[in-house]
Design an enzyme around this catalytic site. Structure first.
Site, PDB file in Angstrom:
ATOM      1  N   CYS A   1       0.886  -1.155   0.000  1.00 21.17           N
ATOM      2  CA  CYS A   1       0.000   0.000   0.000  1.00 21.17           C
ATOM      3  C   CYS A   1       0.918   1.196   0.000  1.00 21.17           C
ATOM      4  O   CYS A   1       1.556   1.487   1.005  1.00 21.17           O
ATOM      5  CB  CYS A   1      -0.919   0.033   1.222  1.00 21.17           C
ATOM      6  N   CYS A   6      -0.464   4.094   2.562  1.00 21.74           N
ATOM      7  CA  CYS A   6      -0.469   3.934   4.014  1.00 21.74           C
ATOM      8  C   CYS A   6      -0.204   2.476   4.365  1.00 21.74           C
ATOM      9  O   CYS A   6       0.928   2.021   4.275  1.00 21.74           O
ATOM     10  CB  CYS A   6      -1.760   4.462   4.616  1.00 21.74           C
ATOM     11  N   SER A   7      -1.228   1.758   4.748  1.00 20.46           N
ATOM     12  CA  SER A   7      -0.973   0.401   5.214  1.00 20.46           C
ATOM     13  C   SER A   7      -2.159  -0.523   4.944  1.00 20.46           C
ATOM     14  O   SER A   7      -2.407  -1.447   5.696  1.00 20.46           O
ATOM     15  CB  SER A   7      -0.678   0.417   6.716  1.00 20.46           C
ATOM     16  N   CYS A   8      -2.926  -0.260   3.880  1.00 20.66           N
ATOM     17  CA  CYS A   8      -4.092  -1.085   3.581  1.00 20.66           C
ATOM     18  C   CYS A   8      -3.636  -2.526   3.377  1.00 20.66           C
ATOM     19  O   CYS A   8      -2.641  -2.784   2.709  1.00 20.66           O
ATOM     20  CB  CYS A   8      -4.815  -0.563   2.354  1.00 20.66           C
TER      21      CYS A   8
HETATM   22 FE    FE Z   1      -3.312   2.032   2.993  1.00 19.67          FE
END
Ligand code: FE
Length: 211
Positions: free
Chosen positions: A112, A115-117
């Site tokens: 991602c 961010c951190s999906c």
């Molecule tokens: Fe994300």
């Protein structure tokens, strides 16, 4: 916590074993519950789910099933969100899961960049490195270099495809079934499936790596 660093850990000085972050979370939770925004019982259920039921063992079952069941594999590639529902996993509203399949000439990897999906329902909580800026930028610019850092060297003619997750779309890599596993049960196969091989930064274990 702003304790004097020289004097070691002063967490107990206020008569509490909780860290400052834990105290803040507790205070926030209390306020939200008092105002009726939050049902403490529902919150407890969610926390319990993330602590006990959710994790990469779910994704491992999905992959192992796809390896032994051609119809399930097709359903997974067709619509992974729908296919994993048969496992009774917690499906986050709005998430759309896509399974991408490795072949001898194509290796898939997920990131991602924003961010951190991450596909929580099949992989649990993301590893720290997945959220790090170096992984997020280099996975796109230099995927082969990132794979090398993970100890993974692919054949030079293997194409690497990087999938960028978003808030709505999550990916799981369907790795290739290791050779020498003919006749293995779904459970035994699932033990070969690592979290990293479902992110694409690793490969499944080899048969001789499991008992
Ligand atoms: Fe994300």
């Amino acid at each position: 916590m702003t304790d004097g660093g020289d004097h070691g850990d002063h967490h107990e000085e206020h008569g509490s074993e909780l860290s400052e972050m834990q105290l803040r979370v507790r205070a926030l939770e209390t306020v939200l519950a008092e105002k009726g925004y939050l049902d403490p019982a529902a919150l407890d259920l969610m926390i319990e789910a993330y602590e006990t039921r959710i994790g990469p063992h779910n994704g491992a079952r999905v992959v192992a099933r796809a390896w032994i069941d051609a119809a399930f594999r097709s359903a997974l590639i067709e619509d992974a969100t729908k296919a994993v529902q048969s496992f009774g996993l917690i499906n986050r509203v709005g998430d759309h899961l896509i399974a991408v399949e490795n072949t001898p000439t194509l290796h898939n990897m997920i990131v991602c960049t924003l961010c951190s999906c991450y596909p929580w329902e099949v992989l649990g909580l993301p590893p720290v490195w997945y959220k790090s800026a170096p992984y997020r930028s280099r996975a796109v610019n230099d995927p082969r270099g990132v794979l090398a850092d993970f100890g993974l060297t692919l054949a030079p003619d293997t194409q690497i495809r990087v999938w960028d997750s978003t808030a709505e779309t999550r990916f799981i890599v369907l790795p290739m079934r290791p050779a020498g596993t003919d006749g293995w049960s779904e459970e035994k196969l699932a033990a070969l499936v690592t979290r990293d091989c479902m992110i694409g930064t690793g490969l499944p274990k080899q048969p001789n790596e499991v008992a």
